[in-house]
Design a protein around this motif. Structure first.
Motif, PDB file in Angstrom:
ATOM      1  N   ARG A 320      19.406 -25.328 -31.424  1.00  0.00           N
ATOM      2  CA  ARG A 320      18.187 -24.824 -32.072  1.00  0.00           C
ATOM      3  C   ARG A 320      16.980 -25.421 -31.351  1.00  0.00           C
ATOM      4  O   ARG A 320      16.847 -26.637 -31.261  1.00  0.00           O
ATOM      5  CB  ARG A 320      18.156 -25.200 -33.560  1.00  0.00           C
ATOM      6  CG  ARG A 320      19.305 -24.617 -34.354  1.00  0.00           C
ATOM      7  CD  ARG A 320      19.303 -25.104 -35.805  1.00  0.00           C
ATOM      8  NE  ARG A 320      18.220 -24.506 -36.583  1.00  0.00           N
ATOM      9  CZ  ARG A 320      17.154 -25.149 -37.007  1.00  0.00           C
ATOM     10  NH1 ARG A 320      17.005 -26.432 -36.730  1.00  0.00           N
ATOM     11  NH2 ARG A 320      16.223 -24.539 -37.714  1.00  0.00           N
ATOM     12  N   SER A 342      23.790 -20.020 -26.496  1.00  0.00           N
ATOM     13  CA  SER A 342      23.928 -19.942 -27.958  1.00  0.00           C
ATOM     14  C   SER A 342      22.719 -20.566 -28.644  1.00  0.00           C
ATOM     15  O   SER A 342      22.769 -20.917 -29.816  1.00  0.00           O
ATOM     16  CB  SER A 342      25.206 -20.662 -28.406  1.00  0.00           C
ATOM     17  OG  SER A 342      25.200 -22.010 -27.995  1.00  0.00           O
ATOM     18  N   THR A 344      19.281 -20.745 -30.511  1.00  0.00           N
ATOM     19  CA  THR A 344      18.420 -19.950 -31.381  1.00  0.00           C
ATOM     20  C   THR A 344      17.097 -20.685 -31.549  1.00  0.00           C
ATOM     21  O   THR A 344      16.989 -21.875 -31.268  1.00  0.00           O
ATOM     22  CB  THR A 344      19.060 -19.729 -32.754  1.00  0.00           C
ATOM     23  OG1 THR A 344      19.258 -21.008 -33.403  1.00  0.00           O
ATOM     24  CG2 THR A 344      20.405 -19.033 -32.641  1.00  0.00           C
ATOM     25  N   SER A 346      12.636 -20.204 -31.163  1.00  0.00           N
ATOM     26  CA  SER A 346      11.510 -19.375 -30.744  1.00  0.00           C
ATOM     27  C   SER A 346      10.741 -20.026 -29.607  1.00  0.00           C
ATOM     28  O   SER A 346      10.482 -21.239 -29.616  1.00  0.00           O
ATOM     29  CB  SER A 346      10.562 -19.120 -31.916  1.00  0.00           C
ATOM     30  OG  SER A 346       9.464 -18.328 -31.503  1.00  0.00           O
ATOM     31  N   SER A 359      15.462 -10.867 -25.879  1.00  0.00           N
ATOM     32  CA  SER A 359      16.003 -12.109 -26.430  1.00  0.00           C
ATOM     33  C   SER A 359      15.301 -12.441 -27.740  1.00  0.00           C
ATOM     34  O   SER A 359      14.075 -12.331 -27.853  1.00  0.00           O
ATOM     35  CB  SER A 359      15.796 -13.256 -25.431  1.00  0.00           C
ATOM     36  OG  SER A 359      16.080 -14.503 -26.027  1.00  0.00           O
ATOM     37  N   GLN A 360      16.075 -12.866 -28.707  1.00  0.00           N
ATOM     38  CA  GLN A 360      15.474 -13.247 -29.988  1.00  0.00           C
ATOM     39  C   GLN A 360      14.523 -14.431 -29.831  1.00  0.00           C
ATOM     40  O   GLN A 360      13.621 -14.624 -30.639  1.00  0.00           O
ATOM     41  CB  GLN A 360      16.561 -13.553 -31.027  1.00  0.00           C
ATOM     42  CG  GLN A 360      17.550 -14.648 -30.649  1.00  0.00           C
ATOM     43  CD  GLN A 360      17.077 -16.046 -31.020  1.00  0.00           C
ATOM     44  OE1 GLN A 360      16.263 -16.210 -31.918  1.00  0.00           O
ATOM     45  NE2 GLN A 360      17.590 -17.055 -30.314  1.00  0.00           N
ATOM     46  N   LEU A 361      14.708 -15.236 -28.784  1.00  0.00           N
ATOM     47  CA  LEU A 361      13.803 -16.350 -28.535  1.00  0.00           C
ATOM     48  C   LEU A 361      12.381 -15.870 -28.244  1.00  0.00           C
ATOM     49  O   LEU A 361      11.407 -16.612 -28.443  1.00  0.00           O
ATOM     50  CB  LEU A 361      14.298 -17.189 -27.358  1.00  0.00           C
ATOM     51  CG  LEU A 361      15.547 -18.042 -27.575  1.00  0.00           C
ATOM     52  CD1 LEU A 361      16.025 -18.640 -26.255  1.00  0.00           C
ATOM     53  CD2 LEU A 361      15.278 -19.148 -28.584  1.00  0.00           C
TER      54      LEU A 361
END
Length: 382
Positions: A320, A342, A344, A346, A359-361
């Motif tokens: 994270r 892997s 997660t 921002s 990418s969710q980042l």
């Protein structure tokens, strides 16, 4: 007198003696009566533990069918060892005569409406191990005399109106867990108990810098929760070198700098760090990547500039990562966007170029060009 009649009298004597001994001593009864008397009768519901306290009966008798049905525990010697109230909304003060319960191990009054000062007479409870007063309205300073509670393992004063701590806190040599969160504490922390495992003082008005003297010798400290205060200045290398640290949360303060030594304990158990929502400037500390077990890192909403260290993307334990809300520039390391990643979190709301929206980042958009130009005094550096 015949031998048989003597035996009968001896038996009756023992029976009478055992009956007397079955009742708690007068000091315990006085303490319990005073404890209940200090609570407003209108705040004692009919279904509550205190409503069943009727002093025409033995508080320690079993089974408790009609009276003293809950709230108390007694030892085999019929001394009161635990006073744990139900959260019934009891309103009142804590009677100083509670000190007469000299065999008390646990005092738990949480989630009620007790108010006023914490009695200094609690220092007369030599066997007290657990003191839980959370979610009440106790006010004033913690009495210095409480430092004499050498058996105390857990002290929870959270969610009250406590405004001061004694300088003698470090004399609580057995204390393992201390929760002072959601009070009215100001200034710096005093020197802390030497065998502390967990410290929580979230949501107070603590100010000043983080003092090494407060944490000196805390070799077993695992958890530090100091978020939502007004602490400022530099988080210095000594803090991260505390040998047993696992979790740090000092978000929502006013820290301006964080320094981490290049020499990191390779046996460090540090797994989570949250320094978000401060005023920390400079470049992201590369040396966070050295901690062997670090899995969660939040530096969001500070004033960091420059690129994201390549070492962050190569750290296999990191799961994270929150770096959003800074002024980071350049291209984020490609390692964050591979198939095997892997991570997660921002990277949004920065000045990054080429942060892939797939990418969710990168879902949170970057700052505008004008803001980034202003932050870097002109054209953003790539």
């Amino acid at each position: 007198m015949s031998k048989s009649r003597t035996s009968v009298f001896f038996f009756l004597f023992l029976f009478s003696l055992s009956s007397v001994q079955s009742i708690p001593p007068p000091s315990d009864l006085i303490a319990l009566q005073a404890f209940k008397a200090a609570i407003k009768p209108s705040s004692i519901p009919s279904y509550s533990c205190l409503s069943s306290w009727n002093f025409t009966t033995d508080p320690c008798s079993v089974p408790r069918v009609t009276h003293f049905t809950c709230g108390l525990s007694c030892s085999s010697g019929n001394r009161v060892t635990e006073l744990t109230l139900d959260p019934a909304g009891y309103t009142g003060t804590l009677s100083p005569l509670i000190s007469k319960l000299t065999q008390l191990v646990t005092l738990d009054l949480q989630n009620n409406n007790f108010y006023g000062p914490i009695p200094s007479s609690l220092s007369s409870l030599p066997n007290l191990k657990n003191l839980v007063l959370r979610l009440n309205s106790f006010s004033g300073s913690v009495p210095p005399s409480l430092a004499s509670l050498k058996s105390l393992l857990s002290l929870d004063l959270s969610h009250n109106l406590i405004s001061g701590l004694p300088n003698s806190m470090n004399e609580l040599t057995s204390l393992r867990r201390l929760d002072l969160s959601y009070n009215k504490l100001t200034g710096s922390l005093p020197k802390l108990p030497p065998n502390l495992l967990e410290l929580a003082a979230k949501a107070n008005s603590l100010s000043g810098s983080l003092l090494k003297s407060s944490f000196y010798g805390l070799n077993q400290l695992e958890v530090v929760e100091l978020s939502e205060n007004s602490l400022f200045g530099t988080i210095e290398p000594w803090f991260f070198q505390l040998p047993s640290l696992q979790q740090i949360d000092m978000a929502n303060n006013n820290f301006t700098l964080v320094e981490i030594s290049k020499v990191v304990n390779l046996n460090s158990d540090l797994v989570a760090v949250d320094l978000g929502f401060n005023q920390i400037e400079g470049y992201l500390p590369v040396n966070f990547a050295i901690f062997p077990r670090l899995s969660s890192l939040s530096l969001r909403y500070n004033k960091f500039r420059g690129p994201i260290p390549l070492q962050y993307s190569k750290k296999a334990t990191l799961k994270r990562l929150y770096l959003d809300g800074n002024f980071l520039n350049g291209s984020p390391p490609a390692g964050f966007f591979g198939r095997e990643t892997s991570v997660t979190g921002s990277l949004g709301d920065n000045c990054l170029q080429k942060c892939p929206i797939s990418s969710q980042l990168c879902l949170k958009s970057q700052k505008s060009t004008s803001i980034c130009q202003q932050a870097y005094g002109g054209k953003p550096k790539s």
